[in-house]
Design an enzyme around this catalytic site. Structure first.
Site, PDB file in Angstrom:
ATOM      1  N   GLY A 336      53.023  -8.937 -98.893  1.00  0.00           N
ATOM      2  CA  GLY A 336      53.971  -8.705 -99.806  1.00  0.00           C
ATOM      3  C   GLY A 336      54.286 -10.064-100.467  1.00  0.00           C
ATOM      4  O   GLY A 336      53.614 -10.909-100.660  1.00  0.00           O
ATOM      5  N   SER A 337      55.514  -9.900-101.219  1.00  0.00           N
ATOM      6  CA  SER A 337      55.863 -10.966-102.087  1.00  0.00           C
ATOM      7  C   SER A 337      56.194 -12.319-101.444  1.00  0.00           C
ATOM      8  O   SER A 337      56.472 -13.415-101.823  1.00  0.00           O
ATOM      9  CB  SER A 337      57.060 -10.844-102.698  1.00  0.00           C
ATOM     10  OG  SER A 337      56.820  -9.695-103.833  1.00  0.00           O
ATOM     11  N   THR A 338      55.989 -12.299 -99.917  1.00  0.00           N
ATOM     12  CA  THR A 338      56.123 -13.760 -99.234  1.00  0.00           C
ATOM     13  C   THR A 338      54.921 -14.514 -99.541  1.00  0.00           C
ATOM     14  O   THR A 338      54.778 -15.811 -99.375  1.00  0.00           O
ATOM     15  CB  THR A 338      56.293 -13.753 -97.759  1.00  0.00           C
ATOM     16  OG1 THR A 338      55.134 -12.853 -97.266  1.00  0.00           O
ATOM     17  CG2 THR A 338      57.706 -12.828 -97.397  1.00  0.00           C
ATOM     18  N   PHE A 339      54.024 -14.006-100.042  1.00  0.00           N
ATOM     19  CA  PHE A 339      52.888 -14.729-100.577  1.00  0.00           C
ATOM     20  C   PHE A 339      52.844 -15.467-101.566  1.00  0.00           C
ATOM     21  O   PHE A 339      52.089 -16.646-102.172  1.00  0.00           O
ATOM     22  CB  PHE A 339      51.617 -13.539-100.724  1.00  0.00           C
ATOM     23  CG  PHE A 339      50.463 -13.996-100.965  1.00  0.00           C
ATOM     24  CD1 PHE A 339      49.470 -14.320-100.176  1.00  0.00           C
ATOM     25  CD2 PHE A 339      49.747 -14.028-102.553  1.00  0.00           C
ATOM     26  CE1 PHE A 339      48.016 -14.938-100.221  1.00  0.00           C
ATOM     27  CE2 PHE A 339      48.467 -14.138-102.630  1.00  0.00           C
ATOM     28  CZ  PHE A 339      47.587 -14.751-101.683  1.00  0.00           C
ATOM     29  N   LYS A 340      53.906 -15.123-102.700  1.00  0.00           N
ATOM     30  CA  LYS A 340      54.070 -15.724-103.936  1.00  0.00           C
ATOM     31  C   LYS A 340      54.252 -17.116-104.080  1.00  0.00           C
ATOM     32  O   LYS A 340      53.760 -17.964-104.950  1.00  0.00           O
ATOM     33  CB  LYS A 340      54.966 -14.830-104.706  1.00  0.00           C
ATOM     34  CG  LYS A 340      54.814 -13.524-105.298  1.00  0.00           C
ATOM     35  CD  LYS A 340      55.892 -12.854-105.640  1.00  0.00           C
ATOM     36  CE  LYS A 340      55.441 -11.156-106.034  1.00  0.00           C
ATOM     37  NZ  LYS A 340      56.641 -10.531-106.439  1.00  0.00           N
TER      38      LYS A 340
END
Length: 683
Positions: A336-340
């Site tokens: 999810g957005s922890t990848f950003k």
């Protein structure tokens, strides 16, 4: 006339002396045969007594003298403060020496059933041991006797020659499910285990042992934990009975593993996760030492030591919540957005954008020439944003656009530097690799499909850029990547064990925290991304509610990982979905920002918004950084053991001696105290 008659009489010829000649011939032949026989006997005598003398002396000695292996005590596993997490405890076992049994062995076993509950499992184990052990070796019939059983049998031992009650050591995990997924467990040596030992030429080390590491640290550090066997040199009579002991060489006990973890932090992480499905991985970025390792639901590893029963195994194996899966290193989830933040580093390092570049961040975005809308999690969008704001508010459309423009070929190498899609190298076997999507990966993964479906589609980069699509990583990989980012690109391999203590040689082997490599990235970009993650916990950020009252600096990032795809234009409704189809909640964090001491990855399976996972990371960091020094010492849970007799034995063993209840003392063999350190059921 008389003269004439006399004139014509002739003398008959003399007959040959045949009887005498035959006699001499027979004597000569007999003499020759005697000489030949004596020659053969002499030659055989020379062969046996001269040429083969040494060989037959060795064989005769082997027939008279035998070596009985003495298995070693398995090494303990302790936390950073020496609190025991895996240890051995002594208990009584009912054992049989077949060569000393008078009468039929089956009759003896049947008679013993009047005093001890001998199950079918006990009998199967005994028969297997009997096929592997020699007749003069002690074969366990019943392990872990209760106090009542030991007392009843002890009073009747005079009736059963060849039957003994001996002290053996058994493995125990005092914290049970709390440590199961990283300690693992030991189990009886199977045929496949024996085959591996034969291939590695290690069967000699396991002579007399019955158990071996199966999972976790017990498996990964098997060579260090197991030790080396000793032996007893005994003299036997013609019937194979032991006459006397000639020599006793003690075993070399296994080494102790000391972890980087403080079990109190593990307990706190477990408490914070509660009964929810998920995982917590925490690492010290300065060393790579694992601080917390929680996977839930879990199981009791003590169930596996002597063979788990079929009903319990079925219940664990068929549980839809999969308690046997180690989610920390084997659970694969889209980040999810922890990848950003990592995607942001790729954008900066590739110079696709600068730190001040402003990009539109509307509520929806389409690939040029396409009508398909890729929506933001916030329907109204965020207007426009630079990278720092996009991370703070978790703008999807910002990353959709830039990820699509940059493309997979240019993006993947930067992301790979953080260890994404690679095994971290943690000291556990069977770690999963995860997937960092690349053109080559897709070609290989879908090799059996038509060419147009194997080929990378540029549109696939849209979902990949926000941590969806083909992305799948383990919580340990996310904690490791966070630690690398927090530590300005200095990479340490995650490890559970910090020291290996060799008590026999009085040596300590330190697992030195040496950097494996350093990412060749700009310090300015590291500072920029970390500052952006600090803003996530400030007003306007997606985790601002957990940022209030911080007594140290902290950076983090929320993530909501989609489990099932929502149709175009449809609204996500968690209540309408089955629980296992709801979104996963992620949160990664590190603190303090200036010199990080902890990097955390938390995932709540089907936990909804990423902000739901943030309080767990915050509270764990509070405990580790602020309250650990004041926390009370860890107290191990009540040990399970096998009854009062075993508890008495263990208490005495901790005091340096083995306790023997009065009734058993009279019947126990002289050498039983020594065999407490050489049991067959602890390895």
């Amino acid at each position: 006339m008389k003269k004439n008659k006399l004139q014509f009489r002739t003398r008959a010829p003399k007959a040959p002396a045949r009887p005498q000649q035959d006699h001499f011939l027979r004597v000569a032949v007999a003499f020759a045969l005697v000489l030949v026989c004596f020659g053969i006997l002499t030659a055989r005598f020379v062969w046996l007594q001269v040429i083969k003398h040494e060989d037959y002396v060795v064989q005769a000695t082997q027939n008279r003298i035998s070596l009985i292996p003495t298995p070693p005590n398995r090494g303990e596993i302790v936390d950073a403060n020496g609190v025991v997490l895996a240890h051995n405890y002594p208990a009584y076992s009912l054992e049989i020496i077949p060569s000393k049994v008078s009468g039929k062995l089956d009759d003896t076993i049947e008679a013993l059933k009047a005093y001890v509950d001998i199950s079918e499992g006990d009998m199967r184990r005994f028969q297997r041991f009997r096929a592997e052990f020699r007749s003069y070796e002690k074969i366990p019939l019943k392990l872990k006797l209760s106090m009542d059983e030991a007392s009843r049998v002890a009073a009747q031992l005079y009736r059963f020659p060849g039957v003994e009650i001996n002290a053996r050591t058994f493995r125990e995990y005092p914290y049970g499910p709390l440590t199961a997924h990283f300690l693992g467990y030991i189990g009886r040596i199977s045929d496949s285990d024996m085959k591996k030992l034969e291939e590695q030429e290690l069967t000699g080390l396991y002579r007399g042992s019955t158990h071996i590491g199966k999972m976790g640290l017990e498996d990964h550090y098997e060579r260090q934990l197991h030790g080396a066997p000793g032996y007893q040199e005994v003299e036997k009579d013609a019937q194979g009975r032991i006459v006397r002991t000639l020599k006793n060489v003690p075993p070399t006990n296994g080494q102790t593993l000391k972890l980087a973890m403080d079990i109190r932090v593990q307990q706190e992480a477990d408490r914070l996760l509660g009964n929810r499905r998920g995982a917590i991985a925490a690492i010290n970025p300065q060393t790579g030492g694992v601080i917390a390792f929680v996977s839930k639901p879990s199981y009791d590893p003590n169930l596996f030591i002597d063979g788990i029963d079929s009903d319990t195994w079925k219940a664990l194996n068929e549980d839809w919540q999969r308690p046997l899966i180690n989610r920390v290193t084997q659970g694969l989830y889209p980040p999810g957005s922890t990848f950003k933040p990592f995607m942001g580093m790729a954008l900066l390092e590739s110079k696709h954008i600068g730190q001040d570049t402003i990009v539109p961040a509307p509520g929806a975005w389409s690939i040029p020439g396409s009508s398909h809308l890729f929506r933001d999690s916030v329907r109204s969008g965020h207007g426009s944003a630079n990278l720092s704001k996009a991370i703070q508010v978790s703008s999807d459309t910002f990353f959709y656009r830039l990820g699509y423009e940059m493309g997979v070929d240019k993006t993947a190498p930067y992301l790979a530097e953080f260890g994404l899609g690679q095994k971290t190298g943690i000291d556990l076997n069977n770690e999963y690799q995860g997937v960092l999507p690349t053109r080559e990966w897709k070609e290989k993964r879908f090799a059996k499909l038509p060419e147009d479906r194997r080929r990378w589609n540029p549109a696939e980069m849209v979902s990949v850029s926000i941590g969806q699509g083909y992305n799948t990583y383990t919580p340990m990989q996310m904690a490791h990547a966070t630690a690398i980012l927090a530590n300005n690109g200095v990479v340490y391999r995650p490890h559970l064990v910090s020291q290996i203590l060799d008590h026999s040689n009085k040596q300590v082997m330190l697992i030195e925290p040496q950097p494996e490599r350093t990412l060749p990235y700009s310090q300015s970009n590291f500072n920029y991304i970390k500052h952006s993650m600090v803003r996530v916990l400030q007003p306007g950020g997606t985790a601002w509610r957990v940022g209030g009252g911080l007594k140290y600096s902290m950076g983090g990032k929320t993530g909501t990982a989609q489990v099932v795809q929502i149709k175009q234009g449809a609204t996500y409704n968690a209540a309408a979905l089955a629980e296992q189809h709801r979104d996963h909640a992620w949160f990664i964090a590190f603190a303090p920002v200036e010199k990080p001491q902890i990097a955390i990855a938390v995932i709540l399976e089907n936990g909804g918004w990423g902000a739901n996972a943030a309080p767990i990371a915050r509270q764990l960091a509070d405990f580790y950084l602020l309250r650990l020094d004041e926390a009370p010492p860890a107290v191990a849970p009540q040990r399970s053991g096998a009854g009062e007799a075993n508890n008495n034995l263990m208490d005495a063993a901790h005091g340096g001696q083995t306790a023997i209840p009065p009734l058993l003392r009279a019947f126990r063999p002289q050498e039983a105290a020594a065999t407490a350190a050489s049991g067959a059921a602890h390895e």
